[in-house]
Design a protein around this motif. Structure first.
Motif, PDB file in Angstrom:
ATOM      1  N   MET A   1      24.353  -5.744  -0.757  1.00 27.86           N
ATOM      2  CA  MET A   1      23.789  -4.734   0.101  1.00 27.86           C
ATOM      3  C   MET A   1      24.517  -4.772   1.440  1.00 27.86           C
ATOM      4  N   THR A   2      24.923  -3.612   1.949  1.00 30.00           N
ATOM      5  CA  THR A   2      25.634  -3.510   3.209  1.00 30.00           C
ATOM      6  C   THR A   2      24.701  -2.930   4.254  1.00 30.00           C
ATOM      7  N   ASP A   3      24.662  -3.563   5.413  1.00 30.73           N
ATOM      8  CA  ASP A   3      23.759  -3.116   6.457  1.00 30.73           C
ATOM      9  C   ASP A   3      24.509  -2.588   7.662  1.00 30.73           C
ATOM     10  N   ILE A   4      23.881  -1.618   8.298  1.00 30.49           N
ATOM     11  CA  ILE A   4      24.286  -1.163   9.619  1.00 30.49           C
ATOM     12  C   ILE A   4      23.106  -1.496  10.510  1.00 30.49           C
ATOM     13  N   ILE A   5      23.344  -2.288  11.526  1.00 29.49           N
ATOM     14  CA  ILE A   5      22.276  -2.663  12.442  1.00 29.49           C
ATOM     15  C   ILE A   5      22.714  -2.265  13.837  1.00 29.49           C
ATOM     16  N   PHE A   6      21.872  -1.480  14.488  1.00 27.21           N
ATOM     17  CA  PHE A   6      22.187  -1.021  15.833  1.00 27.21           C
ATOM     18  C   PHE A   6      20.929  -1.085  16.685  1.00 27.21           C
ATOM     19  N   GLU A   7      21.066  -1.654  17.862  1.00 25.07           N
ATOM     20  CA  GLU A   7      19.941  -1.731  18.799  1.00 25.07           C
ATOM     21  C   GLU A   7      20.411  -1.303  20.175  1.00 25.07           C
ATOM     22  N   CYS A   8      19.609  -0.514  20.842  1.00 23.91           N
ATOM     23  CA  CYS A   8      19.873  -0.133  22.220  1.00 23.91           C
ATOM     24  C   CYS A   8      18.542   0.125  22.907  1.00 23.91           C
ATOM     25  N   GLU A   9      18.446  -0.310  24.117  1.00 22.27           N
ATOM     26  CA  GLU A   9      17.260  -0.108  24.923  1.00 22.27           C
ATOM     27  C   GLU A   9      15.989  -0.226  24.079  1.00 22.27           C
ATOM     28  N   ASN A  10      15.351   0.878  23.751  1.00 21.65           N
ATOM     29  CA  ASN A  10      14.076   0.844  23.046  1.00 21.65           C
ATOM     30  C   ASN A  10      14.171   1.290  21.590  1.00 21.65           C
ATOM     31  N   VAL A  11      15.388   1.430  21.072  1.00 15.54           N
ATOM     32  CA  VAL A  11      15.574   1.938  19.715  1.00 15.54           C
ATOM     33  C   VAL A  11      16.316   0.904  18.871  1.00 15.54           C
ATOM     34  N   SER A  12      15.788   0.654  17.690  1.00 14.07           N
ATOM     35  CA  SER A  12      16.446  -0.222  16.728  1.00 14.07           C
ATOM     36  C   SER A  12      16.591   0.562  15.418  1.00 14.07           C
ATOM     37  N   LEU A  13      17.814   0.624  14.908  1.00 11.74           N
ATOM     38  CA  LEU A  13      18.099   1.349  13.677  1.00 11.74           C
ATOM     39  C   LEU A  13      18.793   0.403  12.717  1.00 11.74           C
ATOM     40  N   GLU A  14      18.266   0.308  11.511  1.00 14.34           N
ATOM     41  CA  GLU A  14      18.885  -0.508  10.467  1.00 14.34           C
ATOM     42  C   GLU A  14      19.006   0.342   9.214  1.00 14.34           C
ATOM     43  N   MET A  15      20.211   0.380   8.656  1.00 18.05           N
ATOM     44  CA  MET A  15      20.454   1.131   7.431  1.00 18.05           C
ATOM     45  C   MET A  15      21.085   0.194   6.419  1.00 18.05           C
ATOM     46  N   ALA A  16      20.600   0.225   5.193  1.00 17.57           N
ATOM     47  CA  ALA A  16      21.132  -0.634   4.138  1.00 17.57           C
ATOM     48  C   ALA A  16      21.585   0.229   2.961  1.00 17.57           C
ATOM     49  N   PHE A  17      22.842   0.053   2.560  1.00 21.14           N
ATOM     50  CA  PHE A  17      23.391   0.773   1.418  1.00 21.14           C
ATOM     51  C   PHE A  17      22.713   0.285   0.141  1.00 21.14           C
ATOM     52  N   LEU A  18      22.277   1.232  -0.693  1.00 20.45           N
ATOM     53  CA  LEU A  18      21.610   0.878  -1.946  1.00 20.45           C
ATOM     54  C   LEU A  18      22.434   1.243  -3.170  1.00 20.45           C
ATOM     55  N   GLU A  19      23.011   2.463  -3.181  1.00 18.84           N
ATOM     56  CA  GLU A  19      23.788   2.843  -4.362  1.00 18.84           C
ATOM     57  C   GLU A  19      24.588   4.117  -4.119  1.00 18.84           C
ATOM     58  N   LEU A  20      25.585   4.290  -4.954  1.00 26.32           N
ATOM     59  CA  LEU A  20      26.369   5.511  -5.023  1.00 26.32           C
ATOM     60  C   LEU A  20      25.882   6.262  -6.254  1.00 26.32           C
ATOM     61  N   ASP A  21      25.603   7.542  -6.099  1.00 27.31           N
ATOM     62  CA  ASP A  21      25.125   8.327  -7.236  1.00 27.31           C
ATOM     63  C   ASP A  21      26.225   8.400  -8.296  1.00 27.31           C
ATOM     64  N   PRO A  22      25.973   7.890  -9.511  1.00 27.73           N
ATOM     65  CA  PRO A  22      27.024   7.897 -10.538  1.00 27.73           C
ATOM     66  C   PRO A  22      27.392   9.309 -10.990  1.00 27.73           C
TER      67      PRO A  22
END
Length: 137
Positions: A1-22
């Motif tokens: 699983m690949t994650d994108i984690i970004f935090e700034c001031e009052n916002v936290s965003l985390e995205m995790a790759f789950l799959e590519l549509d076959p």
């Protein structure tokens, strides 16, 4: 699983790759976790089935490294999650929108705005978070 984690001031965003549509190599499925802190607590959003078009993803990540005024948009294919950066010559504004339909009762919506003077490290760290994520398409 690949994650994108970004935090700034009052916002936290985390995205995790789950799959590519076959069946459609232009669609990727991600989980999205968003936390927006406020003076008395936190708004939280979690989606475990957000599909993104790979062309939109590429355009968004490429735009992050540009210095030119632009509107960058990363929205899932159902438009339930939207992350928009409007960059002008002197500032940038981030708008995050999430919404979920509730059968026979309407929609739940949350929208957050952050406006700031141009800050190279902020946009660079966001760009780095997305650039570090390998492309599977």
């Amino acid at each position: 699983m690949t994650d994108i984690i970004f935090e700034c001031e009052n916002v936290s965003l985390e995205m995790a790759f789950l799959e590519l549509d076959p069946n459609d190599q232009r669609s990727t499925r991600w989980s999205v976790r968003l936390d927006i802190k406020h003076s008395t607590g936190c708004f939280s959003y979690l989606a475990t089935d957000a599909w993104f078009d790979t062309d939109m993803w590429t355009e968004f990540t490429t735009g992050l490294s540009s210095k030119e005024p632009a509107i960058l948009n990363l929205s899932d294919m159902s438009e339930y999650f939207s992350f928009v950066i409007e960059r002008t010559a002197i500032c940038f504004e981030i708008t995050i929108r999430v919404q979920e339909p509730i059968i026979s009762q309407g929609t739940i919506r949350l929208e957050a705005h952050l406006k700031s003077d141009l800050d190279g490290p902020f946009l660079r760290s966001l760009g780095d978070a997305f650039a570090a994520c390998p492309k599977f398409w």
